[in-house]
Design a protein around this motif. Structure first.
Motif, short mmCIF file in Angstrom:
data_model
loop_
_atom_site.label_atom_id
_atom_site.label_comp_id
_atom_site.label_asym_id
_atom_site.label_seq_id
_atom_site.Cartn_x
_atom_site.Cartn_y
_atom_site.Cartn_z
N ILE A 103 1.03 -1.25 -0.44
CA ILE A 103 -0.05 -0.07 0.42
C ILE A 103 1.19 1.11 0.20
O ILE A 103 0.70 2.32 -0.43
CB ILE A 103 -0.81 -0.64 1.36
CG1 ILE A 103 -1.69 -1.62 1.05
CG2 ILE A 103 -1.15 1.36 1.43
CD1 ILE A 103 -2.84 -1.13 2.01
N ARG A 104 1.90 0.94 0.46
CA ARG A 104 3.38 2.21 0.79
C ARG A 104 3.39 2.36 -0.54
O ARG A 104 3.50 4.01 -1.05
CB ARG A 104 3.95 2.12 1.63
CG ARG A 104 5.22 3.26 2.10
CD ARG A 104 6.21 2.92 2.91
NE ARG A 104 7.14 1.92 2.04
CZ ARG A 104 8.23 1.44 0.55
NH1 ARG A 104 8.31 2.96 0.82
NH2 ARG A 104 8.64 0.69 0.48
N MET A 105 4.12 1.16 -1.55
CA MET A 105 4.53 1.67 -2.49
C MET A 105 3.58 1.83 -3.83
O MET A 105 3.66 2.63 -4.59
CB MET A 105 5.36 0.75 -3.25
CG MET A 105 6.10 0.12 -2.39
SD MET A 105 7.01 -1.97 -3.16
CE MET A 105 5.91 -2.82 -2.99
N LEU A 106 2.00 1.72 -3.42
CA LEU A 106 0.85 2.44 -4.76
C LEU A 106 1.00 3.86 -4.11
O LEU A 106 0.34 4.54 -5.12
CB LEU A 106 -0.41 1.65 -4.56
CG LEU A 106 -1.58 1.40 -4.95
CD1 LEU A 106 -1.22 1.64 -6.17
CD2 LEU A 106 -2.75 1.02 -3.90
N MET A 107 0.80 4.12 -2.68
CA MET A 107 0.64 5.29 -2.51
C MET A 107 1.78 6.42 -3.24
O MET A 107 1.40 6.77 -3.51
CB MET A 107 0.26 6.03 -0.33
CG MET A 107 -0.75 4.62 0.29
SD MET A 107 -2.36 6.10 -0.08
CE MET A 107 -2.13 7.48 0.88
N ILE A 108 2.73 6.09 -2.88
CA ILE A 108 4.12 6.47 -3.63
C ILE A 108 3.67 6.70 -4.96
O ILE A 108 4.38 8.01 -5.63
CB ILE A 108 5.18 6.10 -3.10
CG1 ILE A 108 5.61 6.12 -1.48
CG2 ILE A 108 6.42 6.73 -3.98
CD1 ILE A 108 6.65 5.88 -1.28
N LYS A 109 3.45 5.65 -5.71
CA LYS A 109 2.97 5.68 -7.47
C LYS A 109 1.77 7.05 -7.30
O LYS A 109 2.43 7.36 -8.37
CB LYS A 109 3.11 4.34 -7.24
CG LYS A 109 2.65 4.34 -9.30
CD LYS A 109 4.10 3.94 -10.05
CE LYS A 109 3.33 3.93 -11.34
NZ LYS A 109 5.04 4.23 -12.25
N THR A 110 1.36 6.80 -6.42
CA THR A 110 -0.05 7.92 -6.98
C THR A 110 0.13 9.61 -6.97
O THR A 110 -0.41 10.38 -6.80
CB THR A 110 -1.63 7.22 -5.99
OG1 THR A 110 -0.81 7.93 -5.28
CG2 THR A 110 -1.65 6.01 -6.94
N LYS A 111 1.35 9.47 -6.28
CA LYS A 111 1.36 10.66 -5.87
C LYS A 111 2.23 11.69 -6.84
O LYS A 111 2.43 11.24 -7.41
CB LYS A 111 2.14 10.83 -4.30
CG LYS A 111 1.37 11.06 -3.17
CD LYS A 111 2.53 11.22 -2.15
CE LYS A 111 2.07 10.44 -0.81
NZ LYS A 111 3.12 11.09 0.54
#
Length: 111
Positions: A103-111
């Protein structure tokens, strides 16, 4: 579907760390997989030991051949296994860390 979402799905439904391996993060992936395998081996050994003890008591006649009596004996023996509790905690924490990291990697990708 992005690579990060596939990673999240792999870590959630296949095995903790499998999504990290798929992304190429070998250290994170293999460490989570090894922790998962070790905790599963400890859980399996505790369950086998418990089942052998209960079956031996059944063969000796100390436990009657009644479903509720067998269930009560298994419950009593399970509550006293601290190693099983620790192994389950380790398994759940490995799975949780794997999912949260995805989820952290997904949040970083979407920023």
């Amino acid at each position: 579907m992005t690579r990060e979402i596939k990673t999240l799905l792999l870590n959630t439904f296949v095995c903790p760390g499998s999504g990290h391996l798929w992304l190429g993060k070998k250290w994170a992936g293999w460490s989570m997989i090894i922790i998962t395998i070790i905790s599963l081996l400890f859980i399996l050994s505790d369950v086998i030991s418990l089942s052998q003890q209960v079956s031996q008591q059944l063969l000796n006649g100390t436990i009657p051949l009644d479903f509720m009596a067998i269930l009560a004996e298994i419950e009593n023996k399970t509550l006293s296994l601290n190693g099983l509790k620790l192994s389950l905690l380790l398994l759940i924490s490995a799975w949780t860390v794997s999912i949260l990291d995805s989820i952290r990697m997904l949040m970083i990708k979407t920023k």
